[in-house]
Design an enzyme around this catalytic site. Structure first.
Site, PDB file in Angstrom:
ATOM      1  CG  MET A  95      -1.984  -1.112   1.188  1.00  0.00           C
ATOM      2  SD  MET A  95      -2.832  -1.296  -0.400  1.00  0.00           S
ATOM      3  CE  MET A  95      -3.947   0.101  -0.306  1.00  0.00           C
ATOM      4  CG  LEU A  98       7.471   0.918  -4.348  1.00  0.00           C
ATOM      5  CD1 LEU A  98       7.535  -0.254  -5.324  1.00  0.00           C
ATOM      6  CD2 LEU A  98       8.297   0.625  -3.094  1.00  0.00           C
ATOM      7  CG  HIS A 114      -4.691  -2.218 -10.377  1.00  0.00           C
ATOM      8  ND1 HIS A 114      -4.612  -1.373  -9.279  1.00  0.00           N
ATOM      9  CD2 HIS A 114      -5.782  -1.828 -11.074  1.00  0.00           C
ATOM     10  CE1 HIS A 114      -5.605  -0.502  -9.333  1.00  0.00           C
ATOM     11  NE2 HIS A 114      -6.332  -0.764 -10.405  1.00  0.00           N
ATOM     12  CG  ASP A 146       5.434   3.181 -15.151  1.00  0.00           C
ATOM     13  OD1 ASP A 146       4.610   3.405 -14.234  1.00  0.00           O
ATOM     14  OD2 ASP A 146       5.191   3.420 -16.345  1.00  0.00           O
ATOM     15  CE  LYS A 177     -11.945 -19.794  -9.038  1.00  0.00           C
ATOM     16  NZ  LYS A 177     -12.916 -19.926 -10.128  1.00  0.00           N
ATOM     17  CD  GLU A 179      -6.584  -9.210  -7.204  1.00  0.00           C
ATOM     18  OE1 GLU A 179      -5.615  -9.170  -6.440  1.00  0.00           O
ATOM     19  OE2 GLU A 179      -7.632  -8.589  -6.973  1.00  0.00           O
TER      20      GLU A 179
HETATM   21  C1  GRF Z   1      -5.633  -7.256  -4.072  1.00  0.00           C
HETATM   22  O1  GRF Z   1      -6.947  -7.029  -4.507  1.00  0.00           O
HETATM   23  C2  GRF Z   1      -4.655  -6.554  -4.969  1.00  0.00           C
HETATM   24  O2  GRF Z   1      -5.041  -6.513  -6.299  1.00  0.00           O
HETATM   25  C3  GRF Z   1      -4.650  -5.162  -4.410  1.00  0.00           C
HETATM   26  O3  GRF Z   1      -4.765  -5.326  -3.018  1.00  0.00           O
HETATM   27  C4  GRF Z   1      -5.379  -6.585  -2.731  1.00  0.00           C
HETATM   28  C5  GRF Z   1      -4.412  -7.349  -1.881  1.00  0.00           C
HETATM   29  O4  GRF Z   1      -4.920  -8.575  -1.447  1.00  0.00           O
HETATM   30  N1  GRF Z   1      -3.480  -4.439  -4.841  1.00  0.00           N
HETATM   31  P1  GRF Z   1      -3.980  -9.638  -0.741  1.00  0.00           P
HETATM   32  O5  GRF Z   1      -3.255  -8.885   0.367  1.00  0.00           O
HETATM   33  O6  GRF Z   1      -3.035 -10.175  -1.766  1.00  0.00           O
HETATM   34  O7  GRF Z   1      -4.903 -10.679  -0.200  1.00  0.00           O
END
Ligand code: GRF
Length: 206
Positions: A95, A98, A114, A146, A177, A179
């Site tokens: 969160m 960078l 994302h 980037d 799921k 992701e």
């Molecule tokens: C995910 O939805 C990711 O895409 C976003 O933050 C969430 C993190 O979930 N950047 P986790 O900590 O991997 O369970």
């Protein structure tokens, strides 16, 4: 088959850590030919730390509140990453933004996940942004980080259909799921040296 030297993957996390766990399990069972370096959490309360302990992966908490500046905070992160010879950093729900110098140091070696089909709905609360806009299809994207907000070269994307009765929870679950699936595949491709960057476009070698 001749196997290449294993790459070392480290993770930047801030919360639940489900994306970290999904990838780490695939490293552990050999699906991804790599080794885990270190898990660095920006928050002392991150569930990801517990998950890394369960998986036997070294983790460290580097909370920015304990540092005088962003520079000092990041230089500690860099020390930890370089101590274990990290080849690839996975930002798995990290969160913090960078700095350009951090990004430059690890150019095209930091993968982010994302929860939208970029370039739509960059920034925070991407799932809610998609619901509020009323799009019928959203999804998720893996990309190299980037200097912009969720603007780096796109590696993989997966679509997710939004149903009329979806709310933030059901939609986020469906996206999560996907992701996990594309993050695992993206890290695997990186470890197999199959991601080719040409004019900022990622090509996947067959
Ligand atoms: C995910 O939805 C990711 O895409 C976003 O933050 C969430 C993190 O979930 N950047 P986790 O900590 O991997 O369970």
């Amino acid at each position: 088959m001749f196997l290449k030297k294993k790459k070392i993957i480290s993770f930047l996390v801030s919360g639940r850590g489900s994306n970290f766990k999904a990838v780490a399990e695939k490293i552990k069972n050999g699906y991804i030919h790599a080794e885990t370096g270190i898990v660095i959490s920006s928050s002392p309360d991150a569930l990801a730390i517990k998950k890394s302990e369960e998986l036997g992966i070294r983790s460290i908490i580097l909370d920015h509140v304990n540092f005088k500046s962003k520079e000092e905070h990041e230089s500690e992160i860099i020390k930890s990453l370089e101590n274990c010879k990290t080849d690839l950093i996975v930002a798995a729900g990290y969160m913090r933004i960078l700095s350009p110098s951090f990004i430059n140091r690890f150019r095209n070696r930091i993968i982010n996940i994302h929860p939208s089909l970029l370039p739509s709905f960059a920034g925070k609360n991407a799932q809610q942004q998609a619901l509020d806009y009323g799009v019928k299809i959203t999804g998720c994207t893996t990309h190299f980080i980037d200097e912009g907000t969720d603007t780096g070269p796109i590696i993989m994307q997966a679509p997710v259909k939004i149903d009329e009765d979806d709310d933030i929870n059901t939609l986020s679950t469906k996206i999560l799921k996907e992701e996990h699936r594309i993050l695992i595949e993206s890290v695997k491709l990186f470890c197999e040296d199959r991601l080719l960057l040409i004019n900022n476009i990622v090509l996947i070698k067959k």
